[in-house]
Design a protein around this motif. Structure first.
Motif, PDB file in Angstrom:
ATOM      1  N   ALA A 189       0.812  -1.221   0.000  1.00 43.80           N
ATOM      2  CA  ALA A 189       0.000   0.000   0.000  1.00 43.80           C
ATOM      3  C   ALA A 189       0.842   1.266   0.000  1.00 43.80           C
ATOM      4  CB  ALA A 189      -0.937   0.000   1.208  1.00 43.80           C
ATOM      5  N   VAL A 190       2.154   1.141   0.308  1.00 47.13           N
ATOM      6  CA  VAL A 190       3.012   2.329   0.316  1.00 47.13           C
ATOM      7  C   VAL A 190       4.258   2.192  -0.563  1.00 47.13           C
ATOM      8  CG1 VAL A 190       2.282   3.235   2.548  1.00 47.13           C
ATOM      9  CG2 VAL A 190       4.093   1.509   2.466  1.00 47.13           C
ATOM     10  N   ALA A 191       4.648   0.958  -0.907  1.00 45.88           N
ATOM     11  CA  ALA A 191       5.925   0.760  -1.606  1.00 45.88           C
ATOM     12  C   ALA A 191       5.775   0.414  -3.079  1.00 45.88           C
ATOM     13  CB  ALA A 191       6.742  -0.327  -0.906  1.00 45.88           C
ATOM     14  N   ALA A 192       4.590   0.062  -3.538  1.00 43.91           N
ATOM     15  CA  ALA A 192       4.384  -0.261  -4.945  1.00 43.91           C
ATOM     16  C   ALA A 192       4.318   1.011  -5.787  1.00 43.91           C
ATOM     17  CB  ALA A 192       3.103  -1.071  -5.122  1.00 43.91           C
ATOM     18  N   GLY A 193       4.476   0.852  -7.096  1.00 41.72           N
ATOM     19  CA  GLY A 193       4.436   1.999  -7.997  1.00 41.72           C
ATOM     20  C   GLY A 193       3.180   2.843  -7.871  1.00 41.72           C
ATOM     21  N   PRO A 194       1.987   2.245  -7.948  1.00 44.88           N
ATOM     22  CA  PRO A 194       0.770   3.052  -7.824  1.00 44.88           C
ATOM     23  C   PRO A 194       0.665   3.777  -6.483  1.00 44.88           C
ATOM     24  CG  PRO A 194       0.279   0.908  -8.782  1.00 44.88           C
ATOM     25  CD  PRO A 194       1.692   0.845  -8.321  1.00 44.88           C
ATOM     26  N   ALA A 195       1.263   3.189  -5.441  1.00 40.96           N
ATOM     27  CA  ALA A 195       1.222   3.829  -4.124  1.00 40.96           C
ATOM     28  C   ALA A 195       2.031   5.127  -4.120  1.00 40.96           C
ATOM     29  CB  ALA A 195       1.762   2.868  -3.059  1.00 40.96           C
ATOM     30  N   ILE A 196       3.140   5.145  -4.852  1.00 40.02           N
ATOM     31  CA  ILE A 196       3.940   6.370  -4.964  1.00 40.02           C
ATOM     32  C   ILE A 196       3.113   7.471  -5.625  1.00 40.02           C
ATOM     33  CG2 ILE A 196       5.942   7.405  -6.103  1.00 40.02           C
ATOM     34  CD1 ILE A 196       7.348   4.676  -5.789  1.00 40.02           C
ATOM     35  N   TYR A 197       2.422   7.103  -6.687  1.00 40.65           N
ATOM     36  CA  TYR A 197       1.577   8.065  -7.396  1.00 40.65           C
ATOM     37  C   TYR A 197       0.471   8.603  -6.491  1.00 40.65           C
ATOM     38  CZ  TYR A 197      -1.931   9.689 -10.764  1.00 40.65           C
ATOM     39  OH  TYR A 197      -2.855  10.439 -11.449  1.00 40.65           O
ATOM     40  N   TYR A 200       1.816  10.984  -3.905  1.00 36.78           N
ATOM     41  CA  TYR A 200       2.139  12.281  -4.496  1.00 36.78           C
ATOM     42  C   TYR A 200       0.878  13.147  -4.592  1.00 36.78           C
ATOM     43  CZ  TYR A 200       3.311  15.731  -8.080  1.00 36.78           C
ATOM     44  OH  TYR A 200       3.486  16.900  -8.784  1.00 36.78           O
ATOM     45  N   LEU A 201      -0.203  12.575  -5.067  1.00 37.50           N
ATOM     46  CA  LEU A 201      -1.455  13.331  -5.176  1.00 37.50           C
ATOM     47  C   LEU A 201      -1.957  13.742  -3.800  1.00 37.50           C
ATOM     48  CD1 LEU A 201      -3.392  11.299  -7.909  1.00 37.50           C
ATOM     49  CD2 LEU A 201      -1.957  13.337  -8.219  1.00 37.50           C
ATOM     50  N   LYS A 202      -1.861  12.825  -2.834  1.00 35.92           N
ATOM     51  CA  LYS A 202      -2.347  13.102  -1.477  1.00 35.92           C
ATOM     52  C   LYS A 202      -1.549  14.225  -0.814  1.00 35.92           C
ATOM     53  CE  LYS A 202      -3.433  10.742   2.873  1.00 35.92           C
ATOM     54  NZ  LYS A 202      -3.395   9.431   3.595  1.00 35.92           N
ATOM     55  N   LEU A 203      -0.263  14.309  -1.131  1.00 38.69           N
ATOM     56  CA  LEU A 203       0.579  15.362  -0.570  1.00 38.69           C
ATOM     57  C   LEU A 203       0.260  16.739  -1.147  1.00 38.69           C
ATOM     58  CD1 LEU A 203       4.041  13.529  -0.536  1.00 38.69           C
ATOM     59  CD2 LEU A 203       2.728  14.246   1.479  1.00 38.69           C
ATOM     60  N   GLY A 204      -0.569  16.744  -2.201  1.00 41.15           N
ATOM     61  CA  GLY A 204      -0.921  18.007  -2.844  1.00 41.15           C
ATOM     62  C   GLY A 204      -0.188  18.250  -4.137  1.00 41.15           C
ATOM     63  N   GLN A 207      -2.366  17.608  -9.734  1.00 44.35           N
ATOM     64  CA  GLN A 207      -3.451  16.641  -9.909  1.00 44.35           C
ATOM     65  C   GLN A 207      -3.589  16.145 -11.350  1.00 44.35           C
ATOM     66  OE1 GLN A 207      -5.341  15.508  -7.017  1.00 44.35           O
ATOM     67  NE2 GLN A 207      -3.463  16.493  -6.264  1.00 44.35           N
ATOM     68  N   SER A 208      -2.990  16.842 -12.297  1.00 46.62           N
ATOM     69  CA  SER A 208      -3.047  16.393 -13.686  1.00 46.62           C
ATOM     70  C   SER A 208      -1.983  15.344 -13.995  1.00 46.62           C
ATOM     71  CB  SER A 208      -2.872  17.581 -14.642  1.00 46.62           C
ATOM     72  OG  SER A 208      -1.576  18.167 -14.487  1.00 46.62           O
ATOM     73  N   SER A 209      -1.109  15.083 -13.049  1.00 44.59           N
ATOM     74  CA  SER A 209      -0.073  14.065 -13.254  1.00 44.59           C
ATOM     75  C   SER A 209      -0.740  12.723 -13.534  1.00 44.59           C
ATOM     76  CB  SER A 209       0.822  13.960 -12.020  1.00 44.59           C
ATOM     77  OG  SER A 209       1.773  12.915 -12.176  1.00 44.59           O
ATOM     78  N   PRO A 210      -0.346  12.003 -14.610  1.00 43.99           N
ATOM     79  CA  PRO A 210      -1.073  10.798 -15.005  1.00 43.99           C
ATOM     80  C   PRO A 210      -0.649   9.516 -14.314  1.00 43.99           C
ATOM     81  CG  PRO A 210       0.545  11.346 -16.680  1.00 43.99           C
ATOM     82  CD  PRO A 210       0.605  12.437 -15.649  1.00 43.99           C
ATOM     83  N   LYS A 213       5.377   7.210 -13.522  1.00 49.26           N
ATOM     84  CA  LYS A 213       6.483   7.646 -14.387  1.00 49.26           C
ATOM     85  C   LYS A 213       6.574   9.156 -14.428  1.00 49.26           C
ATOM     86  CE  LYS A 213       6.735   3.643 -17.495  1.00 49.26           C
ATOM     87  NZ  LYS A 213       6.599   3.166 -18.894  1.00 49.26           N
ATOM     88  N   ASP A 214       5.421   9.793 -14.469  1.00 50.62           N
ATOM     89  CA  ASP A 214       5.411  11.252 -14.481  1.00 50.62           C
ATOM     90  C   ASP A 214       5.905  11.806 -13.150  1.00 50.62           C
ATOM     91  OD1 ASP A 214       4.472  13.860 -15.772  1.00 50.62           O
ATOM     92  OD2 ASP A 214       3.369  13.862 -13.865  1.00 50.62           O
ATOM     93  N   VAL A 215       5.521  11.155 -12.051  1.00 47.40           N
ATOM     94  CA  VAL A 215       6.004  11.578 -10.732  1.00 47.40           C
ATOM     95  C   VAL A 215       7.532  11.493 -10.684  1.00 47.40           C
ATOM     96  CG1 VAL A 215       5.980  11.063  -8.256  1.00 47.40           C
ATOM     97  CG2 VAL A 215       3.860  10.926  -9.577  1.00 47.40           C
ATOM     98  N   ALA A 216       8.088  10.419 -11.235  1.00 47.02           N
ATOM     99  CA  ALA A 216       9.547  10.265 -11.267  1.00 47.02           C
ATOM    100  C   ALA A 216      10.202  11.378 -12.075  1.00 47.02           C
ATOM    101  CB  ALA A 216       9.915   8.906 -11.844  1.00 47.02           C
ATOM    102  N   LEU A 217       9.591  11.722 -13.216  1.00 44.93           N
ATOM    103  CA  LEU A 217      10.122  12.807 -14.047  1.00 44.93           C
ATOM    104  C   LEU A 217      10.082  14.129 -13.291  1.00 44.93           C
ATOM    105  CD1 LEU A 217      11.184  13.768 -16.789  1.00 44.93           C
ATOM    106  CD2 LEU A 217       8.805  14.022 -17.531  1.00 44.93           C
TER     107      LEU A 217
END
Length: 311
Positions: A189-197, A200-204, A207-210, A213-217
């Protein structure tokens, strides 16, 4: 001229299914790929998989190659007879499907099935980062988090074929966070790829980040919230790896999956947290990046075909 004996490895995932003709030395000599018909229903999907296998079987025959068996790495908990015991909802009606039996019936070839991450771990143990080790533990951080413990070339399955579900033990970083399995507080729930995404959204974050991969960029471009989301996942991963080293004490710890490709955004934190969590000589456990990429589950799946693999 005598027929050359080869095997067919299959990696059956939620979105695509990959096929490979593998020789006894571990060379993938031909490939094929089809979309996974995840919404078609379990038995239809199994027969669709067999039809995909038939393409490479026919190609093999045209090249004077004899396919002696089929090994499948599949999503889900897979039993001793190659049946799907339970599975996540990503594949409709997958639980209870006699996967190996259906593919065997459709192709006429000996067929064996196992969990896809188990197959991945066996592949790395045979010819990848775990090769030559007495024991190896592979942990994959990708869409989910899974693993496989290899002892003397055999994957540990456990009493209920659940061994290796390392994404579903509790993490202090995940308290109160819902998990894909329906529980909460799990590593995945916290270490998988979708969890990172999601973090990121929860931290604010934007919101348009898809996707991740985009979060990493964004992190590489200095986005503070993206960096924080990745570092949080890395700390959870490193702690988990340290705990696993304490419990299982493998000779080699192999780390795989798309999240591991985040490189210097992720690895230094994972390694530091591992050192903090590991006890005594467990701190000296060799940690290696997986080496075989998408070929690992194809190679691992064929290792269970009797008398085929040359080690």
């Amino acid at each position: 001229m005598a027929l050359v004996k080869i095997a067919l490895g299959i990696d059956l995932g939620g979105t695509k299914t990959a096929f490979g003709l593998v020789d006894a030395a571990g060379q993938v000599i031909d490939r094929h790929e089809i979309p996974t018909q995840a919404s078609a229903g379990g038995e239809k999907l199994a027969r669709h998989t067999a039809a995909g296998a038939a393409v490479l079987i026919e190609r093999a025959r045209s090249r004077n190659l004899q396919v002696v068996g089929i090994g499948i790495g599949s999503a889900g908990v897979i039993g001793a007879q190659g049946q799907v015991i339970t599975a996540a909802n990503v594949i409709k009606g997958w639980s209870g499907v006699p996967l190996a039996g259906i593919v065997r019936e459709e192709t006429g070839l000996p067929t064996f099935a196992m969990n896809d991450v188990h197959a991945h771990a066996l592949g790395e143990d045979w010819l990848g980062a775990g090769a030559g080790a007495e024991t190896s533990l592979m942990v994959a951080f990708g869409t989910g988090v899974g693993g496989g413990m290899i002892i003397g070339g055999q994957v540990m399955k456990g009493a209920h074929y659940l061994a290796g579900h390392v994404g579903h033990f509790s993490s202090p970083y995940a308290q109160g966070v819902p998990c894909t399995c329906g529980g909460e507080g799990h590593l995945e729930a916290v270490a998988a790829g979708p969890a990172i995404y999601q973090r990121y959204l929860k931290l604010g974050g934007e919101q348009s980040s898809p996707d991740t991969k985009d979060v990493a960029l964004r992190a590489r471009n200095g986005d503070r919230l993206a960096i924080e989301a990745i570092e949080y996942a890395a700390r959870a991963a490193g702690l988990a790896l340290g705990d696993l080293a304490n419990i299982l004490d493998p000779h080699v710890l192999v780390v795989s999956g798309g999240v591991a490709n985040l490189g210097d955004l992720w690895w230094p934190i994972v390694e530091a947290e591992f050192k903090k969590a590991a006890l005594g000589h467990a701190k000296e456990t060799v940690i290696r990046r997986a080496q075989l990429g998408a070929d690992a589950p194809l190679l691992g799946a064929v290792t269970v075909i009797p008398d085929f693999v040359r080690k």
